[in-house]
Scaffold this motif. Sequence first.
Motif, PDB file in Angstrom:
ATOM      1  N   TRP A 140       7.876  -6.487   1.869  1.00 29.29           N
ATOM      2  CA  TRP A 140       6.616  -5.925   2.355  1.00 29.29           C
ATOM      3  C   TRP A 140       5.690  -6.996   2.914  1.00 29.29           C
ATOM      4  O   TRP A 140       4.792  -6.700   3.707  1.00 29.29           O
ATOM      5  CB  TRP A 140       5.935  -5.123   1.252  1.00 29.29           C
ATOM      6  CG  TRP A 140       6.559  -3.778   1.108  1.00 29.29           C
ATOM      7  CD1 TRP A 140       7.438  -3.365   0.153  1.00 29.29           C
ATOM      8  CD2 TRP A 140       6.394  -2.676   2.003  1.00 29.29           C
ATOM      9  NE1 TRP A 140       7.840  -2.075   0.394  1.00 29.29           N
ATOM     10  CE2 TRP A 140       7.212  -1.621   1.516  1.00 29.29           C
ATOM     11  CE3 TRP A 140       5.640  -2.460   3.152  1.00 29.29           C
ATOM     12  CZ2 TRP A 140       7.293  -0.387   2.155  1.00 29.29           C
ATOM     13  CZ3 TRP A 140       5.721  -1.225   3.791  1.00 29.29           C
ATOM     14  CH2 TRP A 140       6.536  -0.208   3.292  1.00 29.29           C
ATOM     15  N   VAL A 146       6.635  -7.060   6.494  1.00 31.20           N
ATOM     16  CA  VAL A 146       6.061  -5.882   7.152  1.00 31.20           C
ATOM     17  C   VAL A 146       4.601  -6.134   7.503  1.00 31.20           C
ATOM     18  O   VAL A 146       4.149  -5.873   8.632  1.00 31.20           O
ATOM     19  CB  VAL A 146       6.189  -4.635   6.252  1.00 31.20           C
ATOM     20  CG1 VAL A 146       5.469  -3.450   6.876  1.00 31.20           C
ATOM     21  CG2 VAL A 146       7.651  -4.286   6.008  1.00 31.20           C
ATOM     22  N   ARG A 147       3.855  -6.661   6.544  1.00 26.86           N
ATOM     23  CA  ARG A 147       2.433  -6.942   6.779  1.00 26.86           C
ATOM     24  C   ARG A 147       2.257  -7.951   7.905  1.00 26.86           C
ATOM     25  O   ARG A 147       1.425  -7.777   8.801  1.00 26.86           O
ATOM     26  CB  ARG A 147       1.814  -7.462   5.483  1.00 26.86           C
ATOM     27  CG  ARG A 147       0.343  -7.867   5.582  1.00 26.86           C
ATOM     28  CD  ARG A 147      -0.144  -8.377   4.234  1.00 26.86           C
ATOM     29  NE  ARG A 147      -1.459  -8.976   4.311  1.00 26.86           N
ATOM     30  CZ  ARG A 147      -2.610  -8.309   4.213  1.00 26.86           C
ATOM     31  NH1 ARG A 147      -2.580  -6.995   4.043  1.00 26.86           N
ATOM     32  NH2 ARG A 147      -3.759  -8.926   4.288  1.00 26.86           N
ATOM     33  N   ALA A 157      12.683   0.236   7.748  1.00 27.42           N
ATOM     34  CA  ALA A 157      12.752  -0.108   6.327  1.00 27.42           C
ATOM     35  C   ALA A 157      14.204  -0.176   5.895  1.00 27.42           C
ATOM     36  O   ALA A 157      14.941   0.812   5.973  1.00 27.42           O
ATOM     37  CB  ALA A 157      12.000   0.926   5.493  1.00 27.42           C
ATOM     38  N   MET A 193      14.809  -1.668   0.428  1.00 26.93           N
ATOM     39  CA  MET A 193      13.485  -1.257  -0.043  1.00 26.93           C
ATOM     40  C   MET A 193      13.576  -0.168  -1.100  1.00 26.93           C
ATOM     41  O   MET A 193      12.604   0.087  -1.813  1.00 26.93           O
ATOM     42  CB  MET A 193      12.632  -0.760   1.126  1.00 26.93           C
ATOM     43  CG  MET A 193      11.910  -1.840   1.882  1.00 26.93           C
ATOM     44  SD  MET A 193      10.703  -1.112   3.012  1.00 26.93           S
ATOM     45  CE  MET A 193      10.008  -2.598   3.751  1.00 26.93           C
ATOM     46  N   ALA A 211       5.310   4.797   3.552  1.00 26.25           N
ATOM     47  CA  ALA A 211       5.872   3.745   4.396  1.00 26.25           C
ATOM     48  C   ALA A 211       5.487   3.963   5.859  1.00 26.25           C
ATOM     49  O   ALA A 211       5.221   3.005   6.599  1.00 26.25           O
ATOM     50  CB  ALA A 211       7.390   3.707   4.245  1.00 26.25           C
ATOM     51  N   GLN A 268       2.310   2.484   6.844  1.00 26.42           N
ATOM     52  CA  GLN A 268       2.299   1.023   6.826  1.00 26.42           C
ATOM     53  C   GLN A 268       3.019   0.405   8.024  1.00 26.42           C
ATOM     54  O   GLN A 268       3.273  -0.790   8.045  1.00 26.42           O
ATOM     55  CB  GLN A 268       2.949   0.513   5.533  1.00 26.42           C
ATOM     56  CG  GLN A 268       2.319   1.042   4.263  1.00 26.42           C
ATOM     57  CD  GLN A 268       0.848   0.719   4.174  1.00 26.42           C
ATOM     58  OE1 GLN A 268       0.441  -0.443   4.284  1.00 26.42           O
ATOM     59  NE2 GLN A 268       0.023   1.746   3.989  1.00 26.42           N
ATOM     60  N   PHE A 274       9.186   1.135  -5.059  1.00 23.38           N
ATOM     61  CA  PHE A 274       8.174   1.511  -4.067  1.00 23.38           C
ATOM     62  C   PHE A 274       7.673   2.933  -4.257  1.00 23.38           C
ATOM     63  O   PHE A 274       6.497   3.220  -4.017  1.00 23.38           O
ATOM     64  CB  PHE A 274       8.726   1.322  -2.653  1.00 23.38           C
ATOM     65  CG  PHE A 274       7.718   1.609  -1.585  1.00 23.38           C
ATOM     66  CD1 PHE A 274       6.651   0.750  -1.383  1.00 23.38           C
ATOM     67  CD2 PHE A 274       7.813   2.738  -0.793  1.00 23.38           C
ATOM     68  CE1 PHE A 274       5.692   1.014  -0.405  1.00 23.38           C
ATOM     69  CE2 PHE A 274       6.871   3.014   0.189  1.00 23.38           C
ATOM     70  CZ  PHE A 274       5.809   2.142   0.380  1.00 23.38           C
ATOM     71  N   SER A 288       3.208 -10.022   0.438  1.00 18.54           N
ATOM     72  CA  SER A 288       3.712  -8.762  -0.120  1.00 18.54           C
ATOM     73  C   SER A 288       2.787  -8.245  -1.207  1.00 18.54           C
ATOM     74  O   SER A 288       2.580  -7.035  -1.339  1.00 18.54           O
ATOM     75  CB  SER A 288       5.132  -8.955  -0.662  1.00 18.54           C
ATOM     76  OG  SER A 288       5.169  -9.893  -1.713  1.00 18.54           O
ATOM     77  N   ALA A 336      -0.105  -6.676   0.521  1.00 21.92           N
ATOM     78  CA  ALA A 336       0.276  -5.402   1.128  1.00 21.92           C
ATOM     79  C   ALA A 336       0.238  -4.278   0.100  1.00 21.92           C
ATOM     80  O   ALA A 336      -0.317  -3.199   0.353  1.00 21.92           O
ATOM     81  CB  ALA A 336       1.672  -5.517   1.746  1.00 21.92           C
ATOM     82  N   VAL A 337       0.799  -4.526  -1.076  1.00 19.74           N
ATOM     83  CA  VAL A 337       0.820  -3.501  -2.120  1.00 19.74           C
ATOM     84  C   VAL A 337      -0.586  -3.269  -2.666  1.00 19.74           C
ATOM     85  O   VAL A 337      -0.985  -2.131  -2.944  1.00 19.74           O
ATOM     86  CB  VAL A 337       1.801  -3.900  -3.239  1.00 19.74           C
ATOM     87  CG1 VAL A 337       1.664  -2.984  -4.446  1.00 19.74           C
ATOM     88  CG2 VAL A 337       3.224  -3.861  -2.707  1.00 19.74           C
TER      89      VAL A 337
END
Length: 796
Positions: free
Chosen positions: A102, A105-106, A119, A123, A134, A137, A679, A717, A720-721
């Motif tokens: 993640w 991803v960010r 994804a 994941m 998802a 995001q 997730f 990550s 992001a979370v």
Amino acid sequence: MDQARKLPELLLPAGSFDSGLAAFEGGADAVYLGFSSFSARAQARNLGPEEYRRLLAHARGLGRKVYVALNTLVFDDELQAVAELASFLAHFRPDAVIVQDWGIVRLLCQAYPGLSIHASTQMAIQTAEAAALAGTQGISRIVLPRETGLAGIRDFIARTPGMEFEVFIHGALCYSYSGLCHASGVLLGRSGNRGQCAQICRSWFERSDRDERGGQPGYWFSCRDLDLSGSIGELVRAGVSSLKVEGRMKSPEYCHAVARMYRTALDSTPDAPGKMSPAAPAAQAGGGNNFPTAHEAAKSEARLAFSRAPTEGYLGFHAGEDLIDAAYPGHRGLPVGTVMASRPVSRPGLAGFELEIALSGILGLRDGLMFFSRPSPAEPEKFGVHQMRDAQTGRPLAKALPGDRVIILAPAAAAPGTEISRISARYLDRKEHAPEEFPPALMAIGMRISVRDGLFRADLRIPACTGLPGQELCSTVVSDEILPFERASSPQGFARALSVFAQSGAKEFRLLPDLDTDPATGPGLPPQGISVADLFLPPSRLKAVKKALYEDCSRIVESMRKRHALESVASAVGAEFASEADFAKALAAASVTGFAASGMEPPPRSSLVFPYDRLPQGMPYATPRVLESRIPLPEYSGFLWLPLAPLVRDFAAYAELVTSRIEAESASGKRVMLGLSAFHHIPFALDLARSIARAVPEPGRPGFFADTTLNLANAASVLAVREMLGSLAFAYPPAELSRDYTPPLFHSMGCLLRHSRNGGRCPENCSREWLADYSGRSGRFRAIVEDCVTMVFLLR
């Protein structure tokens, strides 16, 4: 699916350049590939940047797609390298980047918005709610876990409109749920989440007396190979976007054969536009005098290229009825005949045994064969056909057909009745192509040329590293000396010479020049100047200018990518830096604060366990059995701790158990810290927080922490979370990095009780609980089945 909709994309692996070519030749619509770093198949040959550009250009010429896998966990000190690779990809855009982490991803969403993100199955997106989250995001496609059955696939598609879903249809199956396997990392320091899996699951395991039901040794965690070629129509009608084949470690022959098998299956479905594929010659399929369909022929070729025993996995049943092949973990090929007699060779110069074989399939010289010489553990004899003769006449043969009896030389004796398998076929071998045979993709850089006071000036328009079309960085290069420009002997002389600038050589870009409209000035030119198009520069000097210009441009592109990478990483982790020298320090500070932003000291992970009579070290998660048994929650620093189980059979029922427990504890004035270990726990936590907020005062509401199996490996990550949740007390590092805690080696939806004791079927009156001990090459292990989910623990 109606005729207005296209068939699903057929997606093949490209573990090497030639495998990518073979996949396209076999009929793949797209390929996915990795580089030497940040790929979940680090042991594959993979591609270098230039090979990638050549394959990308080839795919674009065919109208096909290319996806790049950056699907491993990355640490903070690796984010810069990831960002620099992303900058390269922004200039040579794949159709998507496949991501597990993640933090990546960010980073991509913030700094490389022109790159589409898929994804990865790593994941472990297990619910439609997680898929929807998802999508918010920046994820445009989800590669579903292999454990998702057909009903689950339909549910994902129905409940998440606008999201694309990709489904594995062929290749190796992992015993453990994707993203939740820690065996290789814990036992050998080779993390599967970092692309270095050592395939512990393919090992031989002995069973101990602790097995409550008895049993035999075997390859008890070795799965068969997935083969959904018989269910393609169901997946087409379900609305799947992409059908994916596993195999970046496989050969080009495998990629070609499997692509052809599924291309013919897709083109033969009732939903396919056009007609069914034509028949293929029997000689290609090894099928007697009849002419099989192209699909049947291709299926035989695919099994010859590589195949374990086939299975449809979890498609029709949640625990995979025929998931395990405990007898043998390797390539089985196709049965080709039966041994009728075996005798030792007594002729000078020959050693071994002559086998007389009654053939059921085609056999040719230089084909590969295999048979099993002893069953436990299964050890096959593998050998090539270097000579073959007719069993009746003794005549040498180059090829034999079904029904023939032949004599071949083997390294070992085989009892009459032994099955012989063909594991390779000479006619399937492909000529390897050199990447240099294919032109590479080139980045186009616009350039406006002007001449002032005899100095050559190039105003460059370089595509930005964001990956968005139309965004450019402007830079100017000026010659470091006055050049001897003259008036050309004929009009437009310099304009005609501009083609030299488009000759890029080995560079990854091509300059596209145009001429300034202002007059050129300089020594030897008229005072009022002349048109740049009418200039002349000696060819040797023109080539020198071009060479220097390309070198300068290379440095500008490299510097631009590096600076963009540093800025993108700093933004992703919430750091600030004034100079490149300050970057490492800023990144380290962000990493420390990112994992414990609330200031809370994380308890030792080994303290957050539940008493469990079958595990000396205790159960590390609040499994359904733990919650139903009302076992007290661990208490530490004034909080109760409830680490969620990363994998359960029925998450909706499990969520009710968790909610009920938290509500009860909160009502009694205790605050619970909820551990998110997958997730799909994040949307659950958001719903839980909203529901409890209406009944519980703020001081008593649950807090959240990221558990080890959520696999947050870097500060980006964690951020992001935290942004998804709104708050996050802290994050444990990934499970394999824990110093005081050993996570389960496997989390599996494959109930080991069903496979090891009951032939893949559920036992009558099953309690859904079971225990067995094993020993293998790396230690002693305990498998626990609870509510149809298997966890395997290392016994110290």
